[in-house]
Write an enzyme that holds these catalytic residues in place. Sequence first.
Site, mmCIF file in Angstrom:
data_model
loop_
_atom_site.group_PDB
_atom_site.id
_atom_site.type_symbol
_atom_site.label_atom_id
_atom_site.label_comp_id
_atom_site.label_asym_id
_atom_site.label_seq_id
_atom_site.Cartn_x
_atom_site.Cartn_y
_atom_site.Cartn_z
ATOM 1 N N CYS A 121 82.675 2.308 38.013
ATOM 2 C CA CYS A 121 82.714 3.395 36.792
ATOM 3 C C CYS A 121 81.791 4.598 37.329
ATOM 4 O O CYS A 121 81.177 4.595 38.595
ATOM 5 C CB CYS A 121 82.176 2.699 35.626
ATOM 6 S SG CYS A 121 80.544 2.175 35.923
ATOM 7 N N THR A 122 81.235 5.296 36.388
ATOM 8 C CA THR A 122 80.493 6.493 36.765
ATOM 9 C C THR A 122 79.073 6.123 37.533
ATOM 10 O O THR A 122 78.734 6.662 38.385
ATOM 11 C CB THR A 122 80.165 7.459 35.601
ATOM 12 O OG1 THR A 122 81.403 7.581 34.770
ATOM 13 C CG2 THR A 122 79.504 8.674 36.084
#
Length: 356
Positions: A198-199
């Site tokens: 994810c980020t």
Amino acid sequence: MDQPYPATTEDGYHTISFYSFFALDEIQVPRLRDKIQREWARDLKVVGRIYICEQGINAQLSIPTDKTRDLRLWLETHQVFSGRIPKFNWAIEHRRSFKALHVRVRPLVATGVPLSLETLSHEPEYLSPDAWESELHSAQEKGESPLLIDMRNNYEFRIGKFQGAVCPDVDTFREEMAAVRTMCKEREDKQAPIYMYCTGGIRCSIAGAILKSEGYENVKTLQGGVVAYGKHVRERPGGTASSLYRGKNFTFDKRLGEEVTTEVLAKCDQCGGPCDLFTNCANRSCNLLFIQCPKCAEKHHKTCGHETCIERSQMSHEELIKNRMPTVWSYHLRVRPDKVFGKDGIARPELLANKA
Ligand SMILES: [Zn+2]
Ligand SMILES: [Zn+2]
């Protein structure tokens, strides 16, 4: 071990994100929030967005470079982090990315379900960007295609993603988990690795722990997320040429994305030309998040093209306050330009009825 602190930046600010899990009660949470709001703003000159809840802290912030070590020290001397000092995740591009400091009591990730520390204790395996890349490379060489899941929302992976990643078309963490469970259940080999990213790593920490607590043993996540991977490839001698991630990394600050490689994966929502510049409609009560090329920005006065938005983009602040307008889009629609734009590149609420 901490990485060396980036020395020079554009405007004297570092941009950092970090998260940490802990256990506080409902009296301690607002106390910690008030303390952080007061001390980080006053003593450390921090700007950014901090979420605190009973299970932990999630922080995205910019800080003057000469205060960064003091922030580290602040974290080290506060009991609540004892033994689990969060690892700083450095941005690729450093500059002041927020206007002010907002510290809020809110779940770290809107999971839609209460999470216990017991569930969170089933930690997935954290791979450094280097280890992550070499595992995926060697799988590629063997002709394998391991399950690689992009845990971000649909608007985030429009502008960049890992090669070969599955990107469930979802708006929320809850929908994401449902999609992931389906994928995991469908596999024959329950012990085959599940790679997820994810980020900045926090969503995968939580999702990975949930999967492990449900019996999937071999869950591997990218430590520090795309932020850390992007930094890794940009700073190594070979550069981004062999990057497994292509395009930009969407960020939740006013930059709305930072470059990992120069490839442009997305299209302008208004004219369809190649573009990966996210923007919010200049009419605040519309606030549609969409991709807009410089030509369309000029043509539509930095708005989604709706006549009301163009009209309001020309108004002064005083006029806007006098003519308060109700919000045009719900949160879900604000990030779904595919549902609201007509063929002429103009967003219209009335189109919704036909496209719903
Ligand atoms: Zn355009
Ligand atoms: Zn608009």
